[in-house]
Design a protein around this motif. Structure first.
Motif, short mmCIF file in Angstrom:
data_model
loop_
_atom_site.label_atom_id
_atom_site.label_comp_id
_atom_site.label_asym_id
_atom_site.label_seq_id
_atom_site.Cartn_x
_atom_site.Cartn_y
_atom_site.Cartn_z
N ASN A 189 -6.16 0.81 -46.41
CA ASN A 189 -6.15 -0.30 -47.37
C ASN A 189 -4.72 -0.65 -47.78
N ALA A 190 -3.89 0.37 -47.95
CA ALA A 190 -2.49 0.12 -48.29
C ALA A 190 -1.77 -0.59 -47.15
N LEU A 191 -2.17 -0.29 -45.92
CA LEU A 191 -1.59 -0.99 -44.77
C LEU A 191 -1.93 -2.47 -44.83
N ARG A 192 -3.17 -2.80 -45.13
CA ARG A 192 -3.54 -4.21 -45.25
C ARG A 192 -2.74 -4.89 -46.36
N ALA A 193 -2.57 -4.20 -47.45
CA ALA A 193 -1.79 -4.76 -48.56
C ALA A 193 -0.35 -5.00 -48.14
N ALA A 194 0.21 -4.09 -47.34
CA ALA A 194 1.59 -4.23 -46.87
C ALA A 194 1.72 -5.43 -45.92
N ILE A 195 0.69 -5.65 -45.09
CA ILE A 195 0.69 -6.81 -44.21
C ILE A 195 0.72 -8.10 -45.02
N ALA A 196 -0.14 -8.18 -46.04
CA ALA A 196 -0.21 -9.37 -46.88
C ALA A 196 1.10 -9.58 -47.65
N GLU A 197 1.73 -8.49 -48.04
CA GLU A 197 3.00 -8.61 -48.78
C GLU A 197 4.12 -9.12 -47.89
N GLY A 240 0.72 -15.68 -48.37
CA GLY A 240 -0.11 -16.83 -48.01
C GLY A 240 -1.07 -16.57 -46.87
N LEU A 241 -0.86 -15.49 -46.12
CA LEU A 241 -1.77 -15.18 -45.03
C LEU A 241 -3.04 -14.55 -45.59
N ASP A 242 -4.18 -15.06 -45.16
CA ASP A 242 -5.48 -14.54 -45.57
C ASP A 242 -5.80 -13.31 -44.72
N VAL A 243 -5.66 -12.11 -45.30
CA VAL A 243 -5.89 -10.85 -44.59
C VAL A 243 -7.22 -10.27 -45.06
N ARG A 244 -8.15 -10.07 -44.14
CA ARG A 244 -9.49 -9.61 -44.50
C ARG A 244 -9.77 -8.22 -43.92
N GLU A 245 -10.64 -7.52 -44.59
CA GLU A 245 -11.00 -6.14 -44.26
C GLU A 245 -12.21 -6.10 -43.34
N ALA A 246 -12.18 -5.21 -42.33
CA ALA A 246 -13.34 -5.03 -41.46
C ALA A 246 -13.23 -3.69 -40.76
N TYR A 247 -14.40 -3.18 -40.29
CA TYR A 247 -14.45 -1.88 -39.61
C TYR A 247 -15.43 -1.95 -38.44
N VAL A 248 -15.22 -1.07 -37.47
CA VAL A 248 -16.14 -0.98 -36.34
C VAL A 248 -17.07 0.22 -36.47
N ASP A 249 -16.82 1.11 -37.44
CA ASP A 249 -17.66 2.29 -37.60
C ASP A 249 -17.47 2.86 -39.00
#
Length: 293
Positions: A23-31, A35-44
């Protein structure tokens, strides 16, 4: 032009710390990309499931699925590919590895663990039944060899060989000069240790298994590190550029492959029609006169 939505898709884990790191990685991507819409998803394991996230995208919005995974494998080739295929206008990016920046990060983790040139190293990846995953890991191993002189082999937690415990046992045997060999049999003690370099994104099931593989040292996973967010955005940008290039070439390809239309015959001039009609009547009179029924 609006940027496509990024679906940052991870494997999923029941490990609390591992989930927090992703989750922190996703937050770092957005930071890094305001303005980029970064959404969470999983395959398992975790929710929301990738299939549901893709199905729930706003109508008409483009999206790029970025695998927060380290190599090509079943989840990339099947799960992510299937989800992308179900949604027109979506695309899949390449996984995070291999990448020289990951090799440099592994080298950093080895230095943090105090690994010396005398130590031998097992590069431990999760493993996959897809042979392309092993190719990716071997490529990463080659990049790591450019940074370190240690004896190194790749091994896997599941679905591929050698297993991590088998690789550890093999390298320990080498350090000891052979199975059952002592100094009288030619073994040379160089003070080396068997080290596992954890080529895993975050703590979880596979990383926990590394502690049971019999090594002297196990390095920390790759996260946390800003390098992963930078690589994820590079993968996203490459996928967006590829999709736009394909869209730009689509009309040209369609035109090039369109079936050629047969040229239409110009309408016959009235005089020509009259001549053809007169000739037909003359022939009919001739046939009727000389070849009566």
């Amino acid at each position: 032009m609006n940027s496509p939505i990024m679906i940052a898709c991870a494997h999923g884990t029941s490990n609390t710390q591992g989930a927090a790191e992703v989750n922190a990685l996703r937050a770092a991507i957005a930071e890094l990309r305001p303005g980029l819409d970064v959404r969470e998803a999983y395959v398992d394991v975790q929710q929301p499931d990738l299939v549901d996230v893709v199905a729930g995208l706003p109508e008409g919005e483009a999206a790029v699925v970025v695998p927060l995974l380290l190599s090509v494998g079943y989840h990339v080739k099947v799960d992510i590919a299937r989800a992308v295929k179900s949604r027109p206008g979506s695309a899949a990016a390449a996984p995070l590895g291999p990448d020289p920046r990951l090799a440099a990060l592994l080298d950093q983790r080895l230095r943090e663990a105090g690994v010396t040139d005398n130590d031998v190293i097992v590069l431990a990846a999760a493993g996959s039944s897809n042979p392309n995953a092993a190719v990716s890991v071997e490529e990463l191993l080659g990049q790591l060899r450019e940074l370190r002189s240690n004896r190194m082999v790749a091994a896997y937690g599941a679905s591929a060989k050698p297993s991590v415990p088998d690789a550890v046992a093999m390298l320990r045997e080498e350090l000891e000069g052979g199975a059952g060999a002592g100094e009288s049999a030619g073994a040379v003690d160089v003070g080396g240790r068997v080290v596992i370099a954890s080529y895993l994104l975050a703590p979880g099931f596979f990383h926990d298994q590394l502690a049971k593989a019999g090594a002297d040292v196990v390095t920390e996973p790759l996260l946390p590190s800003p390098v992963l967010a930078e690589i994820a955005l590079d993968r996203y940008d490459a996928a967006v550029a590829k999709a736009r290039e394909a869209a730009a070439h689509a009309p040209l390809e369609k035109a090039a492959h369109a079936p050629a239309q047969a040229p239409q015959k110009a309408p016959a001039e009235p005089g020509a029609n009259a001549q053809q009609g007169g000739l037909f009547k003359a022939v009919r009179r001739f046939v009727t006169k000389y070849f009566p029924r």
